[in-house]
Design a protein around this motif. Structure first.
Motif, mmCIF file in Angstrom:
data_model
loop_
_atom_site.group_PDB
_atom_site.id
_atom_site.type_symbol
_atom_site.label_atom_id
_atom_site.label_comp_id
_atom_site.label_asym_id
_atom_site.label_seq_id
_atom_site.Cartn_x
_atom_site.Cartn_y
_atom_site.Cartn_z
ATOM 1 N N THR A 167 -1.219 4.030 -4.440
ATOM 2 C CA THR A 167 -2.784 3.724 -4.644
ATOM 3 C C THR A 167 -3.104 3.199 -6.159
ATOM 4 O O THR A 167 -2.101 3.261 -6.888
ATOM 5 N N ASP A 168 -4.124 2.414 -6.407
ATOM 6 C CA ASP A 168 -4.281 2.098 -7.745
ATOM 7 C C ASP A 168 -4.223 3.311 -8.674
ATOM 8 O O ASP A 168 -3.869 3.134 -9.703
ATOM 9 N N ASN A 169 -4.768 4.418 -8.546
ATOM 10 C CA ASN A 169 -4.787 5.320 -9.290
ATOM 11 C C ASN A 169 -3.305 6.048 -9.785
ATOM 12 O O ASN A 169 -2.903 6.319 -10.831
ATOM 13 N N GLU A 178 2.014 -7.063 -3.226
ATOM 14 C CA GLU A 178 0.759 -6.583 -3.847
ATOM 15 C C GLU A 178 0.876 -5.475 -4.575
ATOM 16 O O GLU A 178 1.806 -4.614 -4.607
ATOM 17 N N LYS A 179 -0.124 -5.403 -5.390
ATOM 18 C CA LYS A 179 0.033 -4.261 -6.495
ATOM 19 C C LYS A 179 0.155 -2.887 -5.900
ATOM 20 O O LYS A 179 -0.620 -2.700 -4.833
ATOM 21 N N GLY A 180 0.910 -1.992 -6.280
ATOM 22 C CA GLY A 180 1.088 -0.775 -5.430
ATOM 23 C C GLY A 180 2.045 -0.865 -4.124
ATOM 24 O O GLY A 180 2.410 0.042 -3.472
ATOM 25 N N VAL A 228 -0.599 3.879 -9.633
ATOM 26 C CA VAL A 228 -0.118 2.886 -10.413
ATOM 27 C C VAL A 228 -0.491 2.948 -11.874
ATOM 28 O O VAL A 228 0.323 2.810 -12.810
ATOM 29 N N GLU A 229 -1.856 3.488 -11.991
ATOM 30 C CA GLU A 229 -2.330 3.683 -13.491
ATOM 31 C C GLU A 229 -1.836 4.786 -14.045
ATOM 32 O O GLU A 229 -1.457 4.584 -15.240
ATOM 33 N N SER A 234 0.820 -1.148 0.141
ATOM 34 C CA SER A 234 0.104 0.074 -0.101
ATOM 35 C C SER A 234 0.757 1.280 -0.009
ATOM 36 O O SER A 234 0.576 2.189 0.845
ATOM 37 N N ASP A 251 1.918 -4.838 -10.258
ATOM 38 C CA ASP A 251 0.883 -6.004 -10.303
ATOM 39 C C ASP A 251 1.057 -6.915 -8.955
ATOM 40 O O ASP A 251 2.143 -6.949 -8.701
ATOM 41 N N ASP A 252 0.125 -7.424 -8.688
ATOM 42 C CA ASP A 252 0.076 -8.303 -7.542
ATOM 43 C C ASP A 252 1.096 -9.635 -8.010
ATOM 44 O O ASP A 252 0.989 -9.999 -9.178
#
Length: 240
Positions: free
Chosen positions: A26-28, A193-195, A30-31, A23, A154-155
């Protein structure tokens, strides 16, 4: 991130040679990092593209747009608290092992640093030169000083090539993989985990198994040091 939490990670990485902090992005975020990479001009020679690998050497120089995305406040705090406040970037690589890629990486240590030229200098060698990029094995104290951050986009687990390591092997100097005694050593899989990020010392023995479930694995690998190299030798990717 709380100071005590990071202090625990610092103690763990010094003792075991690695740690995982999830963590961080954030997903954003990473995007946004992913989009910046996709927009880069892949025709330059530091970009390597094949069916089973997409890699970028000197990543932060080649895709400068990612710098402010990567060095968010959380990452800056992690560097300051775990490494020290004088650490700077000395190397950066991006690699994407696509779903079809089935690379197996044998156990090894990261024993070279990227420098700006090749000169005869005591304690430095052997040398390798690829496309006008110079890498050399420096004296042990230089390697012991480096920290590596691996940012996972990525995870990653044992099914898609997560790093496997031999805990505490970073404290044993140059450690030839063929001499590993599995009666006394253990292996650990570093799920991230991703991120999330993995921090490791380059002297830790590490490798990765083949992907078995067809998921891609994208990682940004950045090395840090606070040492100046001797005489007229410079880190080729030095960045504060």
């Amino acid at each position: 991130m709380k100071e005590q939490y990071l202090q625990n990670h610092k103690e763990f990485v010094l003792k075991k040679g690695f740690t995982v902090i999830n963590s961080v992005f954030t997903d954003n975020e990473v995007e946004l990092i992913t989009e910046a990479i996709q927009k880069a001009d892949t025709s330059r020679e530091n970009f390597r593209k094949s069916d089973d690998l997409f890699a970028v050497r000197q990543f932060l120089k080649e895709v400068p747009e990612v710098k402010e995305l990567i060095f968010n406040e959380t990452v800056k705090t992690i560097i300051r608290e775990i490494f020290g406040d004088k650490y700077f970037v000395v190397k950066s690589i991006y690699f994407d092992k696509p779903e079809t890629s089935n690379w197996y990486v044998a156990y090894h240590q990261d024993l070279t640093v990227s420098v700006d030229k090749k000169i005869e200098i005591d304690g430095f060698g052997p040398w390798t030169t690829k496309k006008n990029q110079f890498a050399v094995q420096p004296p042990l104290p230089v390697l012991e000083n480096i920290y590596t951050i691996r940012i996972h986009l990525d995870d990653t687990d044992e099914n898609n090539g997560a790093l496997k390591i031999v805990p505490e092997s970073h404290a044993k100097g140059i450690y030839r993989p063929e001499t590993i005694d599995w009666n006394i050593e253990t292996e650990e899989i570093c799920n991230v985990e991703k991120g999330g990020i993995m921090i490791m010392k380059p002297l830790i023995l590490h490798g990765s198994n083949r992907t078995t479930d067809g998921r891609r694995r994208r990682v940004i690998h950045i090395e840090f040091s606070d040492l100046e190299l001797p005489e007229e030798l410079q880190w080729s990717e030095r960045m504060n």
